[in-house]
Write a protein that holds these residues in place. Structure first.
Motif, PDB file in Angstrom:
ATOM      1  N   ILE A  98      67.841  53.924  28.566  1.00 50.42           N
ATOM      2  CA  ILE A  98      67.153  52.659  28.275  1.00 50.42           C
ATOM      3  C   ILE A  98      65.872  52.982  27.517  1.00 50.42           C
ATOM      4  O   ILE A  98      65.139  53.904  27.892  1.00 50.42           O
ATOM      5  CB  ILE A  98      66.760  51.875  29.543  1.00 50.42           C
ATOM      6  CG1 ILE A  98      67.946  51.679  30.471  1.00 50.42           C
ATOM      7  CG2 ILE A  98      66.175  50.514  29.179  1.00 50.42           C
ATOM      8  CD1 ILE A  98      67.589  50.913  31.743  1.00 50.42           C
ATOM      9  N   ALA A  99      65.591  52.237  26.477  1.00 51.76           N
ATOM     10  CA  ALA A  99      64.339  52.386  25.739  1.00 51.76           C
ATOM     11  C   ALA A  99      63.793  50.995  25.438  1.00 51.76           C
ATOM     12  O   ALA A  99      64.526  50.005  25.474  1.00 51.76           O
ATOM     13  CB  ALA A  99      64.563  53.166  24.445  1.00 51.76           C
ATOM     14  N   SER A 100      62.499  50.932  25.156  1.00 51.24           N
ATOM     15  CA  SER A 100      61.898  49.654  24.774  1.00 51.24           C
ATOM     16  C   SER A 100      61.274  49.784  23.395  1.00 51.24           C
ATOM     17  O   SER A 100      60.852  50.863  22.975  1.00 51.24           O
ATOM     18  CB  SER A 100      60.833  49.222  25.792  1.00 51.24           C
ATOM     19  OG  SER A 100      59.731  50.117  25.788  1.00 51.24           O
ATOM     20  N   PHE A 101      61.229  48.660  22.702  1.00 50.88           N
ATOM     21  CA  PHE A 101      60.677  48.640  21.348  1.00 50.88           C
ATOM     22  C   PHE A 101      60.066  47.275  21.092  1.00 50.88           C
ATOM     23  O   PHE A 101      60.690  46.243  21.340  1.00 50.88           O
ATOM     24  CB  PHE A 101      61.777  48.916  20.315  1.00 50.88           C
ATOM     25  CG  PHE A 101      61.293  48.910  18.895  1.00 50.88           C
ATOM     26  CD1 PHE A 101      60.618  50.002  18.369  1.00 50.88           C
ATOM     27  CD2 PHE A 101      61.520  47.815  18.063  1.00 50.88           C
ATOM     28  CE1 PHE A 101      60.167  50.010  17.056  1.00 50.88           C
ATOM     29  CE2 PHE A 101      61.079  47.810  16.752  1.00 50.88           C
ATOM     30  CZ  PHE A 101      60.407  48.906  16.241  1.00 50.88           C
ATOM     31  N   GLN A 102      58.825  47.268  20.603  1.00 48.84           N
ATOM     32  CA  GLN A 102      58.178  46.015  20.213  1.00 48.84           C
ATOM     33  C   GLN A 102      58.132  45.965  18.689  1.00 48.84           C
ATOM     34  O   GLN A 102      57.431  46.766  18.059  1.00 48.84           O
ATOM     35  CB  GLN A 102      56.761  45.901  20.780  1.00 48.84           C
ATOM     36  CG  GLN A 102      56.089  44.573  20.439  1.00 48.84           C
ATOM     37  CD  GLN A 102      54.757  44.393  21.146  1.00 48.84           C
ATOM     38  OE1 GLN A 102      54.180  45.344  21.639  1.00 48.84           O
ATOM     39  NE2 GLN A 102      54.283  43.162  21.187  1.00 48.84           N
ATOM     40  N   PRO A 103      58.892  45.065  18.079  1.00 45.19           N
ATOM     41  CA  PRO A 103      58.949  45.007  16.608  1.00 45.19           C
ATOM     42  C   PRO A 103      57.608  44.616  16.014  1.00 45.19           C
ATOM     43  O   PRO A 103      56.735  44.042  16.674  1.00 45.19           O
ATOM     44  CB  PRO A 103      60.005  43.930  16.332  1.00 45.19           C
ATOM     45  CG  PRO A 103      60.762  43.779  17.616  1.00 45.19           C
ATOM     46  CD  PRO A 103      59.778  44.085  18.699  1.00 45.19           C
TER      47      PRO A 103
END
Length: 279
Positions: free
Chosen positions: A183-188
């Motif tokens: 699982i990874a998170s990314f804020q565009p």
């Protein structure tokens, strides 16, 4: 990967609704990798909930990678699990690589760590990919291109390859965990205006979507829910195995590829999840 995310939502279901925790039967066909997209602070809380829930409910070994020091657990965990077993937290290893190059070296080293450690990670979490990928300037010795898209592809491929390798190790060990999840998170980036007033696409997110099997989108509802505890922010959470390749209306016709949740967020940070009435 949606199996663990769904487990989180069901574990922290609104107290007015019946809990229905079932790790084995997710309403969305499970995938080994998921990308949480949206608000930075909220994404971190979801990832921490995932780490603790996976360790406590499923007994998974977790490695949690982030640039920012973890000082405290989310309020949701502190209030809903006030007597969290210390043995659970010992299943989670927190690492703090500060640069893209450090992260790549650490992830690559997970292949070797299985030779000397009896505890193979069954869940890899990377908190805040944008901090490593956006405006990153890897050193010349790393052999990487400096473009953000190339770095995103390189890191994503390494993460997926590592998760696949660890899955094989887990299977050989007979641990009962058939796959290592990711699982990874990314804020565009905020949408920039192109000519003609059309918002520009986030090219890094486009690359990430090619590698992560599931997209978990956090979308603020802009409304509030009145409860006995006061007003709570409402967020929509969309889980889709097809990311941005198909429209939401198309996904709704296939419950195996789409799932929707609501998140109720209290002013003090308490998070509760619920299924929409039409879901």
């Amino acid at each position: 990967m949606t199996d663990i995310l769904t487990l989180v939502f069901e574990t922290f279901v609104a107290q007015s609704e019946p809990a229905a925790v079932n790790f084995e039967t997710s309403a969305v066909a499970p995938g080994r990798s998921a990308l949480v997209v949206g608000d930075r602070a909220l994404s971190r809380s979801v990832l921490l909930l995932a780490a603790v829930t996976a360790a406590s409910e499923s007994g998974l070994r977790v490695i949690y990678l982030t640039q920012t020091q973890i000082q405290d657990l989310p309020v949701s965990l502190q209030r809903r699990v006030p007597r969290l077993n210390p043995a659970t937290l010992k299943k989670i290893t927190f690492c703090y690589p500060q640069t893209l190059e450090e992260l790549l070296v650490l992830v690559a080293g997970l292949h070797e760590s299985t030779q000397s450690s009896p505890s193979t990670p069954a869940l890899i979490i990377v908190d805040g990919l944008e901090g490593y990928l956006c405006n990153s300037t890897p050193s010349a010795s790393s052999g990487l291109h400096t473009s953000e898209q190339s770095s995103a592809a390189h890191l994503s491929a390494l993460l997926c390859d590592t998760a696949s390798f660890l899955s094989q190790v887990l299977e050989k060990q007979g641990s009962g965990h058939m796959a290592c999840r990711l699982i990874a998170s990314f804020q565009p980036h905020k949408a920039a205006e192109q000519k003609g007033g059309e918002p520009s696409a986030d090219l890094v997110l486009d690359v990430l979507d090619r590698y992560f099997l599931v997209r978990c989108t956090l979308d603020q509802n802009r409304s509030y829910n009145a409860t006995s505890g006061g007003l709570k922010e409402v967020w929509n959470i969309y889980l889709s195995r097809l990311g941005i390749t198909r429209t939401r209306s198309e996904d709704l016709n296939n419950p195996q590829t789409f799932q929707e949740w609501r998140l109720l967020l209290s002013p003090d940070g308490l998070m509760e999840f619920k299924k929409p009435e039409n879901n």
